[in-house]
Write a protein that holds these residues in place. Sequence first.
Motif, short mmCIF file in Angstrom:
data_model
loop_
_atom_site.label_atom_id
_atom_site.label_comp_id
_atom_site.label_asym_id
_atom_site.label_seq_id
_atom_site.Cartn_x
_atom_site.Cartn_y
_atom_site.Cartn_z
N MET A 1 0.82 -1.19 0.00
CA MET A 1 0.00 0.00 0.00
C MET A 1 0.87 1.26 0.00
O MET A 1 0.61 2.18 -0.75
CB MET A 1 -0.93 -0.03 1.22
N ARG A 2 1.88 1.27 0.86
CA ARG A 2 2.74 2.46 0.95
C ARG A 2 3.46 2.73 -0.37
O ARG A 2 3.59 3.88 -0.79
CB ARG A 2 3.74 2.29 2.09
N VAL B 1 -4.94 -6.22 11.30
CA VAL B 1 -3.80 -6.29 12.21
C VAL B 1 -4.31 -6.80 13.56
O VAL B 1 -5.38 -6.39 14.02
CB VAL B 1 -3.16 -4.89 12.40
N ALA B 2 -3.54 -7.66 14.17
CA ALA B 2 -3.91 -8.18 15.48
C ALA B 2 -4.11 -7.03 16.47
O ALA B 2 -3.32 -6.08 16.49
CB ALA B 2 -2.84 -9.13 15.99
N PRO B 3 -5.16 -7.10 17.29
CA PRO B 3 -5.44 -6.02 18.23
C PRO B 3 -4.27 -5.68 19.16
O PRO B 3 -4.11 -4.54 19.55
CB PRO B 3 -6.63 -6.55 19.04
N GLY B 4 -3.46 -6.64 19.50
CA GLY B 4 -2.34 -6.39 20.40
C GLY B 4 -1.18 -5.66 19.76
O GLY B 4 -0.26 -5.22 20.44
N ARG C 1 -1.01 -1.20 13.98
CA ARG C 1 -2.39 -0.76 13.75
C ARG C 1 -2.42 0.76 13.55
O ARG C 1 -3.08 1.27 12.64
CB ARG C 1 -3.29 -1.17 14.90
N ALA C 2 -1.68 1.50 14.36
CA ALA C 2 -1.62 2.96 14.22
C ALA C 2 -1.00 3.35 12.88
O ALA C 2 -1.50 4.24 12.18
CB ALA C 2 -0.84 3.58 15.37
N LEU C 3 0.10 2.69 12.52
CA LEU C 3 0.77 2.98 11.25
C LEU C 3 -0.16 2.73 10.07
O LEU C 3 -0.28 3.56 9.17
CB LEU C 3 2.03 2.11 11.10
N HIS C 4 -0.81 1.58 10.07
CA HIS C 4 -1.66 1.22 8.94
C HIS C 4 -2.92 2.07 8.87
O HIS C 4 -3.39 2.39 7.78
CB HIS C 4 -2.01 -0.26 9.00
N ALA D 1 -5.68 6.30 6.02
CA ALA D 1 -6.28 7.64 6.02
C ALA D 1 -5.61 8.54 4.99
O ALA D 1 -6.28 9.29 4.27
CB ALA D 1 -6.18 8.26 7.42
N THR D 2 -4.30 8.45 4.90
CA THR D 2 -3.56 9.24 3.91
C THR D 2 -3.98 8.85 2.50
O THR D 2 -4.16 9.72 1.63
CB THR D 2 -2.05 9.06 4.11
N ALA D 3 -4.14 7.57 2.25
CA ALA D 3 -4.58 7.11 0.93
C ALA D 3 -5.96 7.68 0.59
O ALA D 3 -6.19 8.16 -0.53
CB ALA D 3 -4.60 5.58 0.87
N HIS D 4 -6.86 7.64 1.55
CA HIS D 4 -8.20 8.21 1.32
C HIS D 4 -8.10 9.71 1.02
O HIS D 4 -8.75 10.20 0.10
CB HIS D 4 -9.10 7.98 2.53
N ALA D 5 -7.28 10.41 1.79
CA ALA D 5 -7.13 11.85 1.57
C ALA D 5 -6.57 12.14 0.19
O ALA D 5 -7.06 13.02 -0.52
CB ALA D 5 -6.24 12.46 2.65
#
Length: 101
Positions: free
Chosen positions: A1-2, A23-26, A31-34, A39-43
């Motif tokens: 994606m990146r 991404v696994a919840p733990g 999860r924050a990175l993705h 969000a950047t892709a959507h923008a």
Amino acid sequence: MRSLLDLGRPEEALTFQKQAMDVAPGNARTRALHTALTATAHAQAGQIDAAAHLALDALALAKPIRSRRVQARITLLASTLAPHCPMPEVDAFLEQVTTPT
């Protein structure tokens, strides 16, 4: 994606959104990175409502994490969304990014 985002192909990058967000919840950092990346892709694709919603999610995930990569993604996301003020969710995100905690 990146890589697709780096090539200026956000719509194509979004075809991998489901995989990126699976991404696994733990694994909070990933999860924050993705979430910020998605969000950047959507923008970049002009889907500002979706981007702003995910931006707030990414910021909430990123707050407890001390990571330069996460902070860099949030900063990039903020600069990508900044031209889309005064949308309420964009404003809320940008205010939280610039307000120290």
